[in-house]
Design an enzyme around this catalytic site. Structure first.
Site, PDB file in Angstrom:
ATOM      1  N   HIS A   1      -7.054  -6.101  -1.330  1.00 10.97           N
ATOM      2  CA  HIS A   1      -5.867  -5.383  -0.856  1.00 10.97           C
ATOM      3  C   HIS A   1      -5.183  -6.232   0.217  1.00 10.97           C
ATOM      4  CE1 HIS A   1      -3.589  -1.699  -0.887  1.00 10.97           C
ATOM      5  NE2 HIS A   1      -3.800  -1.447   0.403  1.00 10.97           N
TER       6      HIS A   1
ATOM      7  N   ASP B   1      -8.534  -5.651  -6.032  1.00  4.87           N
ATOM      8  CA  ASP B   1      -8.193  -4.603  -5.065  1.00  4.87           C
ATOM      9  C   ASP B   1      -9.013  -3.361  -5.401  1.00  4.87           C
ATOM     10  OD1 ASP B   1      -7.052  -2.668  -3.432  1.00  4.87           O
ATOM     11  OD2 ASP B   1      -5.001  -3.374  -3.752  1.00  4.87           O
TER      12      ASP B   1
ATOM     13  N   SER C   1       0.827  -1.195   0.000  1.00  2.30           N
ATOM     14  CA  SER C   1       0.000   0.000   0.000  1.00  2.30           C
ATOM     15  C   SER C   1       0.868   1.254   0.000  1.00  2.30           C
ATOM     16  CB  SER C   1      -0.965  -0.061   1.188  1.00  2.30           C
ATOM     17  OG  SER C   1      -2.039   0.843   1.016  1.00  2.30           O
TER      18      SER C   1
END
Length: 659
Positions: free
Chosen positions: A344, A313, A207
C-alpha cells in the site's frame, strides 16, 4: 476482455494568429508557451513553473454540501483549503484544479511522512500536505484539499464512503463549476465564487482519498476531467469481506471513530449506530454496501482514469482495482494503470521522478488540453522486480485468454498435480483448518503431505508463463462442521528478489536525506525524504489470493449454517495481478482454510474434503491454454521433490486498517 480504442476527449481549437501569440509573449513575464495557453491558442507541450509559490493565494472556503448528515437542521459545509497562483488571478487568467478530498488531514496525515494541514494564527492555511502544491501551483494549477464531512474543520459526519462522504467532495466540484454555494466562513453568509478557475478538475489521492475520487467519478459529475486513484477501494463490502469471510476484526464504525474530529464524534452517534447496524459482521450484503459499491455505476464515469495499485497491497487488495478496471473497460472509459510489486505505497515513494513527470503530462493533457501524447503511450506499466518495469500497449495484454486448470491426484499423498485434465470422479483431497497457519506456511511445505492445506503443483516450466488479470477458483467441498472459511492462493515456486511487501515500509525504505520538489516556503518546504526499494530474497512468491465463507455459497444476501457432510460449490475470486512465473519455476494452487493474518477464522475449525473433479481454476494466461501446455510440455509432475526453504525476511501484516 475487449479493449476499446482510446481517444482524447479534449476538444482541440484552432490556433490564434501569430501576431496575437507574439503580443501575449510581450505582456507575460515569461514566454507565452511556458504558461497555460489563453483561450483559443494552440496548447504548448508542457506547463512550466512561471508562477511564484511564495506569493500564491492561500485561502479557505466552506462549501454547502446540500446534505444534513449530522441532522442539526442545516446543510453541512465542508472546509476547502485552496492554493493558487496569484499572478494568474492578477492577469485574469483562469486555472484548472488538482483536488484531493481526504478524511486524514488532521487525524493521521498524508504521505510517507504523515503530513498534516497547518494554519497560521488567523486560520489561514500554511502547509498543504504532499507535493501537489509545490510542484503544480508554479505551473499554473490550483490545488484544492477538501476535509471530508466530519473531519478537521468540516461539518457533518463520516459515513465511510456513503452519501455524505461522496457528496462532500462532489459539492466542491460543483462549486468549482458554479453549481454550488461557497462561503468565507463555516457559519457566515458571505458568499465566495470560484471565478478564478476554468472548472476543469482532476481528483487524486491514495487509499481513502483515491476511493472518494472513484466514487465522485461514478456520479458522472460534470467538470471532473480525470481521476488518479492510488490503492483505492471500488466497493466497501470488498474492503471488509471476501464473499462473506471477514477480512478485518472490525467494521466501518471503527474506522469512522478513528478519523472523525472530536466534535463530530460527539454529534454523530446516530450515524455510528447506523454503520454498526448496516454492516453486520456476518458478511451479509446489505443496503449499506449497495450504496458504497461504485463498480455498478462505472457507466456514469466521464473522467479518464489513471489507476495505480500495488500487486501485494494487503490493505486495499487488488480485487478493487481489477473489478473497477474491468467495469471501466466495459464502458470504454479512457484509462491507464501502473502496477507495482509493493504493498500500500504511493508511486511518489517507489518511482518518484518518473511518476511526477508522468503525472505532470497527464494533468497537462486532461486539464490544460496540451497535445503531449500521454494518452497514446502504453496503457500499462508493470513492475517485474524492484525498480524494473515493463510496458504493455493495452492491459490485460493482447492474447490474454482464460485457461481452465484442474487439480489432480499426485504420486505422493497430499501433494497433487495441476494440469488441464479433470481428475477422475471420486478423487478427493482433504485438509483441516488451522487458524494459526497461513499462505507462507502452506507454500513453504508445498511438497509435503500436511493436514492444513491441499496443494497442486506443475512440474518445472520449460518457458515463462504470464498471468495478467483476475482469476477465479471454483471449489466443490464438503465440510465436517457448520461453518468454514476457505482460501485459494497462487504461488510461484522458485527463488526471486522481490520488494519486501510484508515489511514495515511495504516494499520501501525511507532514507535519512531529502530532496525538494518544486518550490517551497518555511511553512511548506516541498522537501521530502528519499526512498529506496526494500528487497527480500525469497524461495516462493504468493502472487494472488482469494477467500470466502462457505456459508455464503448460495449468495451474499444471507449466509447460512452448513450441513456437515453435505457438498457445496462456491467460487473464490482471486485478486487481479500481473505475474510471470519464469521457466524453471513451478506454478502452484493451494486450497486451505483460514489464511492467518489476512482473514478472520470461522466459528469452527472444520475438516474439508475437496472434490477434485468438481474443482477448477480459471486463470488469465497470456496465450491461454496453449501457453500453459507449451510451458508444461515434458515437465515432470511435482511429487517427492526437495521442499523449498521458508521465505526469508517476510511476514504478513496484521488485520489492521492503514490510511
Amino acid at each position: 476482455m475487449p479493449i476499446r480504442s482510446r481517444r482524447s476527449r479534449i476538444p482541440w481549437t484552432k490556433s490564434l494568429p501569430t501576431a496575437l501569440i507574439a503580443l501575449l509573449a510581450v505582456l507575460l513575464p515569461t514566454p507565452a508557451l511556458a504558461a497555460p495557453a489563453p483561450n483559443g491558442a494552440k496548447p504548448p507541450g508542457e506547463s512550466r513553473p512561471v508562477y511564484s509559490y511564495d506569493r500564491a493565494v492561500r485561502e479557505s472556503v466552506w462549501v454547502d454540501t446540500r446534505v444534513d448528515g449530522d441532522r442539526d437542521g442545516r446543510a453541512d459545509r465542508v472546509a476547502v483549503d485552496i492554493i493558487r497562483p496569484r499572478e494568474a488571478a492578477e492577469q485574469g487568467r483562469k486555472v484548472p484544479v488538482i483536488m484531493d478530498a481526504s478524511p486524514y488531514y488532521s487525524c493521521c496525515g498524508r504521505g510517507n511522512e504523515s503530513q498534516k494541514k497547518t494554519y497560521d494564527a488567523q486560520g489561514r492555511p500554511v502547509q498543504f500536505p504532499l507535493y501537489y502544491d509545490n510542484y503544480f501551483v508554479p505551473r499554473g494549477y490550483a490545488v484544492v484539499l477538501v476535509d471530508l464531512t466530519g473531519t478537521n474543520r468540516s461539518d457533518g459526519c463520516v459515513d465511510i464512503g456513503g452519501r455524505s462522504d461522496v457528496q462532500s467532495a462532489k459539492a466542491v466540484v460543483d462549486w468549482l463549476n458554479g453549481r454550488a454555494r461557497g462561503y468565507s466562513s463555516r457559519t457566515g453568509t458571505t458568499a465566495v465564487a470560484a471565478d478564478w478557475t476554468t472548472g476543469a478538475v482532476g481528483m487524486i489521492g491514495k487509499s481513502y482519498d483515491g476511493t472518494i475520487a472513484n466514487a465522485v467519478a461514478a456520479t458522472g459529475v460534470k467538470g471532473l476531467r480525470t481521476i488518479v486513484p492510488i490503492g483505492a477501494i471500488s466497493s466497501w463490502y470488498d474492503y471488509y469481506f471476501a464473499k462473506g469471510a471477514a477480512l478485518y476484526d472490525g467494521g466501518p464504525d471503527g474506522l469512522a471513530n478513528g478519523i472523525e474530529s472530536p466534535e463530530a464524534r460527539g454529534r454523530c452517534q446516530a450515524v455510528q449506530r447506523e454503520l454498526v447496524e448496516g454492516a453486520p459482521r456476518n458478511g451479509d450484503w446489505t443496503r449499506l454496501w449497495s450504496e458504497r459499491d461504485y463498480v455498478k455505476d462505472a457507466g456514469k464515469v466521464r473522467a479518464s482514469v489513471f489507476a495505480v495499485h500495488g500487486m501485494q497491497d494487503l490493505n486495499v487488495r487488488t480485487k478493487h482495482f481489477g473489478q473497477w478496471w474491468d467495469a471501466l473497460a466495459a464502458h470504454g472509459v479512457e484509462r491507464k494503470v501502473w502496477l507495482s510489486s509493493a504493498g500500500h505505497v504511493d508511486p511518489f515513494d517507489f518511482r518518484r521522478d518518473t511518476w511526477v513527470s508522468t503525472l505532470h503530462r497527464w494533468f497537462d493533457h486532461y486539464l490544460l488540453g496540451y497535445d503531449n501524447g500521454v494518452e497514446r503511450e502504453p496503457m500499462a506499466d508493470v513492475e517485474r522486480a524492484p525498480d524494473q518495469w515493463s510496458t504493455d500497449r493495452v492491459w490485460p495484454p493482447t492474447g490474454t485468454r482464460t485457461a481452465a486448470l484442474r487439480p489432480g491426484v499426485g504420486e505422493v499423498p497430499g501433494v497433487g498435480t495441476l494440469g488441464t485434465e479433470p481428475a477422475p470422479r471420486g478423487a478427493t483431497a482433504e485438509f483441516t483448518d488451522d487458524p494459526a497457519l497461513g499462505e507462507a506456511d502452506w507454500a513453504t511445505r508445498i511438497d509435503e503431505p500436511t493436514g492444513s492445506k491441499a496443494g497442486f503443483v506443475t512440474g518445472p516450466l520449460s518457458e515463462d508463463l504470464r498471468l495478467a488479470g483476475s482469476s477465479a477458483v471454483r471449489l466443490t467441498v464438503t465440510p465436517s462442521t457448520t461453518s468454514a472459511h476457505l482460501s485459494a492462493v497462487l504461488v510461484d515456486l522458485g527463488p526471486a528478489t522481490i520488494r519486501n511487501y510484508a515489511g514495515d515500509g511495504e516494499g520501501i525504505l525511507t532514507l535519512a536525506d531529502s530532496d525538494c520538489l518544486g518550490s517551497g516556503t518555511a511553512g511548506d518546504t516541498g522537501c521530502f525524504k528519499r526512498t529506496a526499494a526494500d528487497r527480500a530474497d525469497v524461495d516462493h512468491t504468493v502472487f494472488s489470493r482469494g477467500w470466502a465463507d462457505l456459508g455464503h455459497a448460495g449468495g451474499l444476501a444471507h449466509g447460512v449454517p452448513l450441513t456437515p457432510g453435505k457438498p457445496y460449490t462456491i467460487t473464490l475470486d482471486l485478486a487481479a495481478t500481473d505475474h510471470i512465473v519464469p521457466a524453471g519455476h513451478r506454478l502452484a494452487l493451494i486450497v486451505a482454510g483460514t489464511d492467518a493474518g489476512l482473514i478472520v477464522p470461522a466459528s469452527t475449525t472444520p475438516r474439508v474434503t475437496v472434490d477434485l473433479h468438481g474443482t477448477s481454476a480459471q486463470l488469465p494466461l497470456v496465450g491461454g491454454t496453449a501457453a500453459f501446455l507449451r510451458a508444461t510440455r515434458g515437465a515432470a509432475v511435482s511429487g517427492g521433490v526437495t521442499p523449498v526453504a521458508p521465505p526469508r525476511g517476510l511476514r504478513l501484516p496484521e488485520l489492521t486498517h492503514r490510511p
